[in-house]
Design a protein around this motif. Structure first.
Motif, PDB file in Angstrom:
ATOM      1  N   LEU A  92      15.737 -45.008 -20.534  1.00  0.00           N
ATOM      2  CA  LEU A  92      15.240 -45.826 -20.055  1.00  0.00           C
ATOM      3  C   LEU A  92      14.808 -47.100 -20.925  1.00  0.00           C
ATOM      4  O   LEU A  92      14.291 -48.812 -20.639  1.00  0.00           O
ATOM      5  N   LYS A  93      14.699 -47.287 -22.409  1.00  0.00           N
ATOM      6  CA  LYS A  93      14.409 -48.161 -23.076  1.00  0.00           C
ATOM      7  C   LYS A  93      15.884 -49.209 -23.179  1.00  0.00           C
ATOM      8  O   LYS A  93      15.576 -50.177 -23.513  1.00  0.00           O
ATOM      9  N   ASP A  94      16.821 -48.939 -21.903  1.00  0.00           N
ATOM     10  CA  ASP A  94      18.102 -49.513 -22.107  1.00  0.00           C
ATOM     11  C   ASP A  94      17.674 -50.529 -20.269  1.00  0.00           C
ATOM     12  O   ASP A  94      18.680 -51.467 -20.134  1.00  0.00           O
ATOM     13  N   ALA A  95      17.035 -50.181 -20.033  1.00  0.00           N
ATOM     14  CA  ALA A  95      16.317 -50.706 -18.837  1.00  0.00           C
ATOM     15  C   ALA A  95      16.866 -52.025 -18.247  1.00  0.00           C
ATOM     16  O   ALA A  95      16.806 -53.237 -17.658  1.00  0.00           O
ATOM     17  N   GLU A  96      15.554 -52.358 -19.517  1.00  0.00           N
ATOM     18  CA  GLU A  96      14.923 -53.758 -18.783  1.00  0.00           C
ATOM     19  C   GLU A  96      16.265 -55.112 -19.905  1.00  0.00           C
ATOM     20  O   GLU A  96      16.855 -56.144 -19.436  1.00  0.00           O
ATOM     21  N   GLY A  97      17.297 -54.399 -20.699  1.00  0.00           N
ATOM     22  CA  GLY A  97      18.182 -54.952 -21.095  1.00  0.00           C
ATOM     23  C   GLY A  97      19.577 -55.421 -19.835  1.00  0.00           C
ATOM     24  O   GLY A  97      19.709 -56.302 -19.943  1.00  0.00           O
ATOM     25  N   ILE A  98      19.376 -54.215 -19.185  1.00  0.00           N
ATOM     26  CA  ILE A  98      20.058 -54.429 -18.039  1.00  0.00           C
ATOM     27  C   ILE A  98      19.962 -55.214 -17.162  1.00  0.00           C
ATOM     28  O   ILE A  98      20.652 -56.411 -16.666  1.00  0.00           O
ATOM     29  N   PHE A 181       9.416 -41.302 -13.706  1.00  0.00           N
ATOM     30  CA  PHE A 181      10.144 -40.881 -12.617  1.00  0.00           C
ATOM     31  C   PHE A 181       9.747 -41.965 -11.867  1.00  0.00           C
ATOM     32  O   PHE A 181      10.258 -42.474 -11.298  1.00  0.00           O
ATOM     33  N   ALA A 182       8.675 -43.078 -11.955  1.00  0.00           N
ATOM     34  CA  ALA A 182       8.078 -44.237 -10.895  1.00  0.00           C
ATOM     35  C   ALA A 182       8.886 -45.206 -11.757  1.00  0.00           C
ATOM     36  O   ALA A 182       9.523 -46.745 -11.308  1.00  0.00           O
ATOM     37  N   GLU A 183       9.108 -45.326 -13.097  1.00  0.00           N
ATOM     38  CA  GLU A 183       9.957 -46.506 -13.595  1.00  0.00           C
ATOM     39  C   GLU A 183      11.443 -46.670 -13.734  1.00  0.00           C
ATOM     40  O   GLU A 183      11.506 -47.116 -13.459  1.00  0.00           O
ATOM     41  N   ILE A 184      12.268 -45.047 -12.826  1.00  0.00           N
ATOM     42  CA  ILE A 184      13.141 -45.507 -12.197  1.00  0.00           C
ATOM     43  C   ILE A 184      13.499 -46.151 -11.066  1.00  0.00           C
ATOM     44  O   ILE A 184      14.490 -46.169 -11.420  1.00  0.00           O
ATOM     45  N   LEU A 185      11.966 -45.682 -10.453  1.00  0.00           N
ATOM     46  CA  LEU A 185      12.504 -45.977  -9.317  1.00  0.00           C
ATOM     47  C   LEU A 185      12.013 -47.989  -9.559  1.00  0.00           C
ATOM     48  O   LEU A 185      12.938 -48.466  -7.958  1.00  0.00           O
ATOM     49  N   HIS A 186      11.135 -48.304 -10.090  1.00  0.00           N
ATOM     50  CA  HIS A 186      11.186 -49.625 -10.070  1.00  0.00           C
ATOM     51  C   HIS A 186      12.198 -50.574 -11.163  1.00  0.00           C
ATOM     52  O   HIS A 186      12.349 -51.088 -10.438  1.00  0.00           O
ATOM     53  N   PHE A 187      12.781 -49.942 -11.724  1.00  0.00           N
ATOM     54  CA  PHE A 187      13.738 -49.618 -12.353  1.00  0.00           C
ATOM     55  C   PHE A 187      14.892 -50.726 -10.985  1.00  0.00           C
ATOM     56  O   PHE A 187      15.494 -51.218 -11.412  1.00  0.00           O
ATOM     57  N   THR A 188      15.410 -49.320 -10.116  1.00  0.00           N
ATOM     58  CA  THR A 188      16.344 -49.568  -9.138  1.00  0.00           C
ATOM     59  C   THR A 188      16.014 -50.545  -8.768  1.00  0.00           C
ATOM     60  O   THR A 188      16.888 -51.015  -7.544  1.00  0.00           O
ATOM     61  N   LEU A 189      14.567 -50.642  -7.356  1.00  0.00           N
ATOM     62  CA  LEU A 189      14.350 -51.460  -6.689  1.00  0.00           C
ATOM     63  C   LEU A 189      14.919 -52.521  -7.383  1.00  0.00           C
ATOM     64  O   LEU A 189      14.714 -53.541  -6.633  1.00  0.00           O
ATOM     65  N   ARG A 190      14.328 -53.324  -8.282  1.00  0.00           N
ATOM     66  CA  ARG A 190      14.566 -54.292  -9.416  1.00  0.00           C
ATOM     67  C   ARG A 190      16.090 -54.845  -9.367  1.00  0.00           C
ATOM     68  O   ARG A 190      16.674 -55.964  -9.319  1.00  0.00           O
ATOM     69  N   PHE A 191      16.841 -53.511  -9.691  1.00  0.00           N
ATOM     70  CA  PHE A 191      17.731 -54.063 -10.203  1.00  0.00           C
ATOM     71  C   PHE A 191      18.802 -54.245  -8.309  1.00  0.00           C
ATOM     72  O   PHE A 191      19.467 -55.548  -8.429  1.00  0.00           O
ATOM     73  N   ASP A 192      18.455 -53.373  -7.279  1.00  0.00           N
ATOM     74  CA  ASP A 192      18.837 -54.208  -5.966  1.00  0.00           C
ATOM     75  C   ASP A 192      18.859 -55.308  -5.332  1.00  0.00           C
ATOM     76  O   ASP A 192      19.273 -55.790  -4.731  1.00  0.00           O
ATOM     77  N   GLU A 193      17.596 -55.937  -5.435  1.00  0.00           N
ATOM     78  CA  GLU A 193      16.977 -56.841  -5.051  1.00  0.00           C
ATOM     79  C   GLU A 193      17.636 -58.031  -6.070  1.00  0.00           C
ATOM     80  O   GLU A 193      17.962 -59.449  -5.161  1.00  0.00           O
ATOM     81  N   LEU A 194      18.020 -58.007  -7.300  1.00  0.00           N
ATOM     82  CA  LEU A 194      18.835 -59.312  -8.084  1.00  0.00           C
ATOM     83  C   LEU A 194      20.628 -59.007  -7.435  1.00  0.00           C
ATOM     84  O   LEU A 194      20.909 -60.277  -7.492  1.00  0.00           O
TER      85      LEU A 194
END
Length: 373
Positions: A92-98, A181-194
């Motif tokens: 998760l620490k790499d998620a924001e950079g992605i 678990f919530a942070e993974i889902l949050h990242f996932t939807l933000r990634f897909d929106e972009l």
């Protein structure tokens, strides 16, 4: 028989009290007609001593499902959570950079168009290739992160669905893992929106593959081929062909988790997802809980998480999230979404419209359209 009558009488009294439908006639229990029912000290003592029995019978548990505050902002791991928490945290620490890399992804559209319009100009061909290769390196990084995220999700599912605790007990006891678990889902939807709003991704990758294939036919050495070989390119192509690639990855991972853990009832997984959706909905629609958010971004975080677990539930559960037998209050969840400013939730409503597994089923499709009108 006497116990049964007592329980029925308690239920008949407590549930209307919660819903505001109970009208006491005894003067010892009420102040004045039309005012809220006020219990005397003796009556309050009698009710409070019922303890957990009343908790089981309260209107919240009967009508709203799980009702507790999941601290997405401050939850810290307990000693028993730390092993899984630390493993997931590395990912998760790499998620924001992605997300930052994806947000700044501009593509090589201009260079590609120039190369296509002037196929005999070697300089333009080299320029386009030189622009695309580093971008494909980024796309490779995004794809590889999806594989790491899949492994992290499966680790969390293993922890949050294990016996002997129920999904509700897991989420309430292990809030730091629930937060991840919530942070993974949050990242996932933000990634897909972009990703959905950036057609350059697929255009760049398609050009890369076509050019690479042409170079091989002509025996031209291709810089960057070693970075993305043909097998990896095939997998990446399937990944980016999806409208919501990260969500598809997590859906497949959840389905695979269920199929590989045959000794674990499927309800453990689906109940974990439905409980998370219910908790998010209740926190969003309950002023007492919502007022405890200290960060204004927590509302959008909860909304994304709620939609994410609904979609995962829909893919894993045999009849889906929109069926009448679903344990998710879909009408309630959609109402929460529609109560937000339209511009802030349109992407989430579209995710529900277009990524549900049972969309091709005519009955389910009508239900979805009816709810989302």
């Amino acid at each position: 028989m006497k116990l049964g009558r007592i329980l029925r009488r308690i239920r008949a009294t407590v549930v209307p009290l919660c819903t505001g439908k109970l009208h006491f006639t005894s003067r010892s229990y009420i102040s004045a007609p039309g005012e809220p029912a006020l219990l005397t000290a003796r009556a309050q003592s009698g009710y409070l001593n019922m303890g957990n029995l009343l908790k089981v019978l309260t209107c919240t548990d009967l009508e709203q499902g799980p009702n507790f505050f999941l601290d997405f902002e401050n939850a810290q791991p307990t000693e028993s959570e730390k092993e899984i928490y630390n493993q997931v945290n590395v990912v998760l620490k790499d998620a924001e950079g992605i997300l930052e890399d994806l947000q700044s992804y501009r593509g090589a559209g201009h260079e590609i168009r120039e190369a296509i319009q002037h196929p005999a100009d070697e300089k333009l061909q080299e320029k386009a290739w030189g622009a695309v290769v580093p971008l494909v390196g980024k796309l490779k990084k995004f794809y590889e992160f999806s594989q790491r995220l899949e492994a992290a999700l499966r680790g969390l599912l293993g922890a949050l669905t294990s016996t002997p605790y129920s999904p509700t007990q897991h989420l309430e006891r292990e809030q730091a893992l629930a937060k991840q678990f919530a942070e993974i889902l949050h990242f996932t939807l933000r990634f897909d929106e972009l990703k959905m709003t950036n057609p350059a991704i697929q255009n760049d990758f398609s050009y890369y593959r076509r050019t690479l294939s042409r170079m091989r036919i002509n025996n031209v050495p291709a810089e960057g081929e070693n970075e993305v070989n043909n097998e990896l390119a095939n997998r990446m192509s399937l990944f980016y062909a999806e409208a919501t690639p990260m969500l598809k990855t997590l859906s497949d991972a959840t389905t695979k988790f269920v199929s590989e853990n045959k000794n674990l009832p499927i309800e453990n997984t689906t109940d974990c997802l439905s409980t998370m959706a219910s908790v998010c909905r209740v926190m969003l629609e309950t002023p007492e809980y919502r007022s405890r958010f200290t960060n204004e971004e927590t509302v959008s975080f909860c909304l994304r998480v709620m939609v994410g677990v609904i979609i995962l539930y829909d893919h894993v559960h045999p009849v889906g999230a929109f069926a009448k037998t679903s344990k998710i209050d879909m009408k309630g969840c959609i109402k929460v979404l529609k109560d937000q400013p339209p511009n802030s939730v349109e992407g989430l409503l579209n995710a529900l419209r277009y990524t549900t597994k049972h969309l091709n089923d005519e009955t389910t499709s009508k239900q979805i359209k009816s709810m989302l009108q």
